[in-house]
Design a protein around this motif. Structure first.
Motif, PDB file in Angstrom:
ATOM      1  N   LEU A  49      98.608  40.928 -48.736  1.00 30.93           N
ATOM      2  CA  LEU A  49      97.380  41.140 -47.972  1.00 30.93           C
ATOM      3  C   LEU A  49      97.689  41.587 -46.546  1.00 30.93           C
ATOM      4  O   LEU A  49      97.102  42.562 -46.050  1.00 30.93           O
ATOM      5  N   VAL A  50      98.632  40.902 -45.907  1.00 29.74           N
ATOM      6  CA  VAL A  50      98.995  41.251 -44.534  1.00 29.74           C
ATOM      7  C   VAL A  50      99.602  42.649 -44.485  1.00 29.74           C
ATOM      8  O   VAL A  50      99.272  43.460 -43.598  1.00 29.74           O
ATOM      9  N   ALA A  51     100.490  42.957 -45.429  1.00 29.35           N
ATOM     10  CA  ALA A  51     101.143  44.265 -45.448  1.00 29.35           C
ATOM     11  C   ALA A  51     100.149  45.389 -45.703  1.00 29.35           C
ATOM     12  O   ALA A  51     100.226  46.457 -45.088  1.00 29.35           O
ATOM     13  N   SER A  52      99.199  45.161 -46.600  1.00 27.89           N
ATOM     14  CA  SER A  52      98.209  46.195 -46.917  1.00 27.89           C
ATOM     15  C   SER A  52      97.276  46.464 -45.741  1.00 27.89           C
ATOM     16  O   SER A  52      96.815  47.599 -45.551  1.00 27.89           O
ATOM     17  N   LEU A  53      97.011  45.437 -44.932  1.00 23.21           N
ATOM     18  CA  LEU A  53      96.155  45.618 -43.759  1.00 23.21           C
ATOM     19  C   LEU A  53      96.921  46.217 -42.586  1.00 23.21           C
ATOM     20  O   LEU A  53      96.321  46.853 -41.709  1.00 23.21           O
ATOM     21  N   SER A  54      98.231  46.031 -42.571  1.00 25.01           N
ATOM     22  CA  SER A  54      99.044  46.478 -41.434  1.00 25.01           C
ATOM     23  C   SER A  54      99.611  47.882 -41.616  1.00 25.01           C
ATOM     24  O   SER A  54      99.821  48.603 -40.634  1.00 25.01           O
ATOM     25  N   PHE A  55      99.866  48.286 -42.869  1.00 27.85           N
ATOM     26  CA  PHE A  55     100.514  49.576 -43.122  1.00 27.85           C
ATOM     27  C   PHE A  55      99.712  50.364 -44.158  1.00 27.85           C
ATOM     28  O   PHE A  55      99.507  49.882 -45.287  1.00 27.85           O
ATOM     29  N   ASP A  56      99.284  51.546 -43.783  1.00 28.12           N
ATOM     30  CA  ASP A  56      98.479  52.371 -44.692  1.00 28.12           C
ATOM     31  C   ASP A  56      99.269  52.815 -45.917  1.00 28.12           C
ATOM     32  O   ASP A  56      98.700  53.064 -46.982  1.00 28.12           O
ATOM     33  N   SER A  57     100.586  52.949 -45.764  1.00 32.44           N
ATOM     34  CA  SER A  57     101.408  53.465 -46.861  1.00 32.44           C
ATOM     35  C   SER A  57     101.838  52.381 -47.838  1.00 32.44           C
ATOM     36  O   SER A  57     102.461  52.692 -48.862  1.00 32.44           O
ATOM     37  N   PHE A  58     101.517  51.109 -47.546  1.00 29.99           N
ATOM     38  CA  PHE A  58     102.031  50.034 -48.395  1.00 29.99           C
ATOM     39  C   PHE A  58     101.443  50.088 -49.806  1.00 29.99           C
ATOM     40  O   PHE A  58     102.169  49.912 -50.791  1.00 29.99           O
ATOM     41  N   LEU A  59     100.153  50.301 -49.913  1.00 33.66           N
ATOM     42  CA  LEU A  59      99.494  50.282 -51.230  1.00 33.66           C
ATOM     43  C   LEU A  59      99.435  51.649 -51.891  1.00 33.66           C
ATOM     44  O   LEU A  59      98.688  51.832 -52.851  1.00 33.66           O
ATOM     45  N   THR A  60     100.198  52.604 -51.406  1.00 31.81           N
ATOM     46  CA  THR A  60     100.238  53.906 -52.066  1.00 31.81           C
ATOM     47  C   THR A  60     100.988  53.810 -53.386  1.00 31.81           C
ATOM     48  O   THR A  60     101.843  52.933 -53.571  1.00 31.81           O
ATOM     49  N   GLY A  61     100.670  54.718 -54.275  1.00 37.94           N
ATOM     50  CA  GLY A  61     101.278  54.680 -55.600  1.00 37.94           C
ATOM     51  C   GLY A  61     102.786  54.813 -55.576  1.00 37.94           C
ATOM     52  O   GLY A  61     103.507  54.098 -56.277  1.00 37.94           O
ATOM     53  N   ASP A  62     103.292  55.715 -54.743  1.00 39.67           N
ATOM     54  CA  ASP A  62     104.739  55.926 -54.680  1.00 39.67           C
ATOM     55  C   ASP A  62     105.463  54.687 -54.175  1.00 39.67           C
ATOM     56  O   ASP A  62     106.512  54.296 -54.713  1.00 39.67           O
ATOM     57  N   ASN A  63     104.912  54.041 -53.146  1.00 38.02           N
ATOM     58  CA  ASN A  63     105.560  52.860 -52.588  1.00 38.02           C
ATOM     59  C   ASN A  63     105.559  51.703 -53.579  1.00 38.02           C
ATOM     60  O   ASN A  63     106.570  51.008 -53.752  1.00 38.02           O
ATOM     61  N   LEU A  64     104.428  51.495 -54.249  1.00 45.07           N
ATOM     62  CA  LEU A  64     104.339  50.410 -55.223  1.00 45.07           C
ATOM     63  C   LEU A  64     105.267  50.656 -56.404  1.00 45.07           C
ATOM     64  O   LEU A  64     105.902  49.724 -56.913  1.00 45.07           O
ATOM     65  N   GLU A  65     105.350  51.921 -56.825  1.00 41.06           N
ATOM     66  CA  GLU A  65     106.230  52.238 -57.955  1.00 41.06           C
ATOM     67  C   GLU A  65     107.688  52.023 -57.585  1.00 41.06           C
ATOM     68  O   GLU A  65     108.475  51.463 -58.367  1.00 41.06           O
ATOM     69  N   ASN A  66     108.068  52.440 -56.378  1.00 44.34           N
ATOM     70  CA  ASN A  66     109.456  52.243 -55.939  1.00 44.34           C
ATOM     71  C   ASN A  66     109.799  50.760 -55.852  1.00 44.34           C
ATOM     72  O   ASN A  66     110.897  50.341 -56.251  1.00 44.34           O
ATOM     73  N   MET A  67     108.867  49.952 -55.346  1.00 43.19           N
ATOM     74  CA  MET A  67     109.105  48.508 -55.274  1.00 43.19           C
ATOM     75  C   MET A  67     109.232  47.906 -56.665  1.00 43.19           C
ATOM     76  O   MET A  67     110.084  47.049 -56.913  1.00 43.19           O
ATOM     77  N   ALA A  68     108.379  48.356 -57.580  1.00 46.20           N
ATOM     78  CA  ALA A  68     108.393  47.805 -58.930  1.00 46.20           C
ATOM     79  C   ALA A  68     109.700  48.117 -59.650  1.00 46.20           C
ATOM     80  O   ALA A  68     110.313  47.228 -60.266  1.00 46.20           O
ATOM     81  N   VAL A  69     110.146  49.373 -59.558  1.00 48.09           N
ATOM     82  CA  VAL A  69     111.364  49.766 -60.265  1.00 48.09           C
ATOM     83  C   VAL A  69     112.588  49.093 -59.645  1.00 48.09           C
ATOM     84  O   VAL A  69     113.468  48.588 -60.356  1.00 48.09           O
ATOM     85  N   SER A  70     112.655  49.078 -58.313  1.00 51.43           N
ATOM     86  CA  SER A  70     113.803  48.447 -57.663  1.00 51.43           C
ATOM     87  C   SER A  70     113.818  46.941 -57.902  1.00 51.43           C
ATOM     88  O   SER A  70     114.897  46.330 -57.920  1.00 51.43           O
ATOM     89  N   SER A  71     112.644  46.359 -58.090  1.00 45.47           N
ATOM     90  CA  SER A  71     112.573  44.920 -58.384  1.00 45.47           C
ATOM     91  C   SER A  71     113.022  44.612 -59.801  1.00 45.47           C
ATOM     92  O   SER A  71     113.494  43.499 -60.080  1.00 45.47           O
ATOM     93  N   ALA A  72     112.874  45.581 -60.699  1.00 49.59           N
ATOM     94  CA  ALA A  72     113.139  45.340 -62.115  1.00 49.59           C
ATOM     95  C   ALA A  72     114.573  44.906 -62.364  1.00 49.59           C
ATOM     96  O   ALA A  72     114.835  43.976 -63.136  1.00 49.59           O
ATOM     97  N   PHE A  73     115.531  45.548 -61.705  1.00 52.67           N
ATOM     98  CA  PHE A  73     116.946  45.254 -61.964  1.00 52.67           C
ATOM     99  C   PHE A  73     117.323  43.859 -61.450  1.00 52.67           C
ATOM    100  O   PHE A  73     118.000  43.098 -62.149  1.00 52.67           O
ATOM    101  N   LEU A  74     116.870  43.515 -60.253  1.00 52.11           N
ATOM    102  CA  LEU A  74     117.116  42.171 -59.736  1.00 52.11           C
ATOM    103  C   LEU A  74     116.411  41.127 -60.588  1.00 52.11           C
ATOM    104  O   LEU A  74     116.942  40.037 -60.822  1.00 52.11           O
ATOM    105  N   ALA A  75     115.224  41.470 -61.076  1.00 50.06           N
ATOM    106  CA  ALA A  75     114.461  40.521 -61.888  1.00 50.06           C
ATOM    107  C   ALA A  75     115.177  40.177 -63.189  1.00 50.06           C
ATOM    108  O   ALA A  75     115.183  39.020 -63.621  1.00 50.06           O
ATOM    109  N   VAL A  76     115.795  41.174 -63.823  1.00 53.64           N
ATOM    110  CA  VAL A  76     116.515  40.915 -65.074  1.00 53.64           C
ATOM    111  C   VAL A  76     117.696  39.987 -64.818  1.00 53.64           C
ATOM    112  O   VAL A  76     117.976  39.072 -65.602  1.00 53.64           O
ATOM    113  N   VAL A  77     118.405  40.206 -63.693  1.00 49.56           N
ATOM    114  CA  VAL A  77     119.504  39.314 -63.334  1.00 49.56           C
ATOM    115  C   VAL A  77     118.981  37.910 -63.052  1.00 49.56           C
ATOM    116  O   VAL A  77     119.559  36.909 -63.483  1.00 49.56           O
ATOM    117  N   ALA A  78     117.853  37.814 -62.333  1.00 48.74           N
ATOM    118  CA  ALA A  78     117.261  36.519 -62.006  1.00 48.74           C
ATOM    119  C   ALA A  78     116.772  35.786 -63.256  1.00 48.74           C
ATOM    120  O   ALA A  78     116.757  34.544 -63.292  1.00 48.74           O
TER     121      ALA A  78
END
Length: 343
Positions: A49-78
């Motif tokens: 919520l704080v990030a979406s209100l502070s940065f216009d680019s946070f909730l963009t599709g490209d940013n969310l997709e990059n976060m999701a994919v980069s999170s996937a590899f760490l998540a499998v290890v976790a």
């Protein structure tokens, strides 16, 4: 004898992520349990919520997709780390095992997708199996065993890559590359694979006999043995699973980057442990849940993304913030655990 066998069973029930609170539990007990289980989720929602209100680019599709994919590899290890920590163990080898899995997958991709997947799973799973055997059968300390395995994986990695001077590339036309590049409903395949693995992991941990053994071993190993739980086999299984998850994550990362990068994975074991602990799993074992680890991974990635969005802060602040946040979570978990025992 009766007391020893009953206590861990009760603790196992309380530790289960889907377990209901005992009848007659006070409001304070329920609130304490909810805070311990879902505190990370609340923090994640606040950060988003704080990030979406502070940065216009946070909730963009490209940013969310990059976060999701980069999170996937760490998540499998976790995911694999969650099973290990619930049993009261630790796995320090997953960072270099992850890197080794990526290099082996990239090298094997020239012989087909099957080799690119089976080779890292076989080698990394074998490392996990050896860890489990030494810890469960030889009764060696998990910290020492997995630290040695980390050095072993690093040595094999350097040997395969000629001291890191050789980088194996994945042919862009290879079917293996599609595992990292293709999208389904606009979302990368690594994300879907991760979601499926977490769903399977949650089902195993909550609904299977093996999952109950994992909780029982972490809650009280001696009592679990008296109850008839296969303590040694359970430990061997969770460390093997951790190795397999790290190897699979490395292979998926290689398919995404289309190369086996040798420098990746450094420090990933600390990130995975942090995510699991932030998600509510106790380092002392006996308590934890799969969904919490996923929330922990997402929370770490959101924090890193916010720091990147600020722009004026370098990447070192990510480690500072993550470390401080982890310290606060451990303190909060300790306090909540003592409060539950007092209530």
């Amino acid at each position: 004898m009766t007391t020893d066998t009953t206590e861990p069973a009760a603790r196992e029930k309380d530790a289960s992520p889907g377990a209901e609170q005992p009848q007659g539990a006070t409001r304070s007990e329920r609130l304490t349990s909810l805070a311990q289980q879902h505190g990370a989720l609340v923090a994640l929602l606040v950060m988003v919520l704080v990030a979406s209100l502070s940065f216009d680019s946070f909730l963009t599709g490209d940013n969310l997709e990059n976060m999701a994919v980069s999170s996937a590899f760490l998540a499998v290890v976790a995911l694999g780390m969650t099973f290990v920590i619930i049993t009261g163990g630790i796995d320090l080898s997953v960072g270099y095992v992850f890197a080794l899995g990526g290099v082996l997958a990239a090298w094997g991709s020239q012989y087909g997708t099957l080799v690119a997947l089976i080779l890292p799973l076989a080698v990394c799973g074998l490392i996990g199996l050896v860890n489990g055997l030494l810890i469960a059968r030889a009764r060696l300390a998990p910290f020492i065993v997995t630290l040695a395995a980390m050095l072993l994986a690093r040595g094999v990695l350097l040997s395969v890559t000629d001291e890191g001077s050789t980088t194996y590339l994945v042919d862009k036309d290879a079917f293996f590359a599609r595992l990292g590049q293709e999208k389904l409903l606009g979302i990368g395949l690594p994300v879907w694979i991760t979601v499926a693995l977490f769903g399977l992991g949650a089902l195993v941990l909550r609904r299977s006999r093996f999952g109950q053994y994992v909780y029982a071993v972490g809650g009280n190993e001696d009592a679990a043995a008296l109850m008839g739980a296969p303590v040694a086999r359970t430990k061997i299984a969770v460390y093997t699973l951790s190795g397999l998850c790290a190897g699979l994550a490395g292979a998926l990362n290689a398919a995404w980057l289309m190369s086996g990068v040798t420098i990746l994975g450094t420090g990933m074991e600390l990130e995975a442990i942090s995510a699991v602990v932030i998600g509510g799993t106790l380092l002392t074992g006996g308590f934890g849940f799969i969904s919490g680890s996923l929330v922990g991974v997402l929370l770490l990635k959101v924090i890193q993304n916010v720091i990147n969005q600020i722009g004026s802060l370098d990447s070192a602040y990510q480690q500072v913030v993550s470390g401080a946040f982890l310290a606060l979570v451990v303190i909060a978990q300790t306090w909540l655990g003592r409060r539950r025992r007092m209530l």
